[in-house]
Design an enzyme around this catalytic site. Structure first.
Site, PDB file in Angstrom:
ATOM      1  CG  HIS A  84     -25.397 -15.431 -22.411  1.00 14.06           C
ATOM      2  ND1 HIS A  84     -26.632 -14.830 -22.279  1.00 14.06           N
ATOM      3  CD2 HIS A  84     -24.918 -15.032 -23.618  1.00 14.06           C
ATOM      4  CE1 HIS A  84     -26.877 -14.092 -23.354  1.00 14.06           C
ATOM      5  NE2 HIS A  84     -25.855 -14.216 -24.190  1.00 14.06           N
ATOM      6  CG  HIS A 268     -24.621 -17.101 -31.616  1.00 16.22           C
ATOM      7  ND1 HIS A 268     -23.811 -17.047 -30.509  1.00 16.22           N
ATOM      8  CD2 HIS A 268     -25.773 -16.455 -31.280  1.00 16.22           C
ATOM      9  CE1 HIS A 268     -24.432 -16.396 -29.546  1.00 16.22           C
ATOM     10  NE2 HIS A 268     -25.626 -16.027 -29.984  1.00 16.22           N
TER      11      HIS A 268
END
Length: 307
Positions: A84, A268
């Site tokens: 993030h 991911h």
């Protein structure tokens, strides 16, 4: 109105400090983001106990992608949940910074990049004299894994086309497409929170993970219900968060990518495999100077420092 020249590298005008909770450890953690010189890139350093080496935030440093994107330094210590903050750096156009952290994972904050964006913009961007470089995709590159597909294609802008499909759940199939600019990132992606199904979170708790996970930092789904009293921030917040993660993970290329990233059912691991495949053949890309384009979307704090 003064605009920041996007052909120049940037760092922060001053240090930023944030404190929060690690989503897996449940422990308090503080990070300090320090301005850095041109061509430094983004680096992370553990400062709990003996200060560790500065770890470049590039794909070669990735140690794991199962629950988050995790880096490892030469001393073996890991730094998790970087995606993030990496998305905030890339989304706002910050090229150089050192992130000091007093634990093994970054704070989860509210599960999105919003707090990072707010603090970075309050600090302000500082333009450097050195020319920014970008990675231009020259030919299609594709990866597949367990029904998930990703590809990078030549394109004249950093563009993302992200699709998710959670068949049989209230999420269902969602998609979004956008050219990545600071304005688009700030308005359409930064506030999108991580999400999970209650039974999966309970399984992680049983294994000693997700100790810091709560309705304050994730959207929780139980059957056909959203457990968060406030609901979602957008009807398609789920795909927006997957797009946020993709921006952060692809930042591990070390440069902004001039190309179209398209993914279906990704996460991911797929994002990391895409970057790894891109660099597997030098014929896939070239490093080019960034074009000089004014950025009129910058907030007042940033414009002020760009004089």
């Amino acid at each position: 109105m003064v605009h920041l020249d996007t052909s120049r590298q940037t760092t922060l005008a001053r240090e930023v400090e944030l404190t929060g909770t690690g989503v897996h450890s449940g422990a308090p953690v503080t990070i300090t983001i320090v301005p850095a010189d041109a061509d430094t890139g983004i680096r992370f350093r553990r400062i709990d106990g003996t200060a560790g080496p500065a770890v470049p935030a590039v794909w070669q440093s990735v140690a794991a992608t199962e629950l988050c994107t995790m880096l490892a330094g030469s001393d073996g210590r890991t730094i998790g949940t970087i995606e993030h903050l990496m998305a905030a750096f890339r989304g706002l156009g910050i090229d150089n910074a050192l992130v000091e952290i007093d634990g093994p994972e970054l704070p989860i904050m509210d599960g999105s990049a919003a707090d990072f964006v707010e603090e970075l913009e309050i600090a302000g961007l500082y333009p450097l004299a050195t020319r920014r470089r970008m990675l231009r995709v020259l030919k299609p590159v594709r990866v597949e894994s367990k029904g998930a597909v990703a590809e990078l294609l030549p394109h004249d802008m950093p563009r993302f086309e992200i699709e998710i499909d959670f068949a049989g759940t209230l999420i269902g199939k969602q998609a979004m497409a956008f050219n990545l600019t600071p304005g688009v990132f700030r308005k359409e992606l930064a506030r999108a929170r991580t999400f999970g199904f209650l039974h999966e979170v309970e399984a992680l708790w049983a294994m000693g993970y997700a100790r810091g996970s709560s309705l304050d930092n994730a959207v929780a789904i139980d059957g056909d219900r959203i457990l968060n009293p406030e609901g979602t921030r957008w009807a398609d917040e789920f795909v927006r968060h997957k797009a946020l993660d993709a921006v952060g993970d692809l930042a591990l290329a070390g440069h902004a990518i001039l190309g179209l990233y398209r993914s279906s059912k990704g996460g991911h691991r797929l994002n990391y495999e895409m970057v790894k495949a891109l660099f597997a053949d030098s014929a896939n890309y070239e490093i080019v100077p960034a074009p000089a384009v004014a950025a009129p979307e910058l907030p007042a704090q940033v414009r002020e420092l760009a004089v």
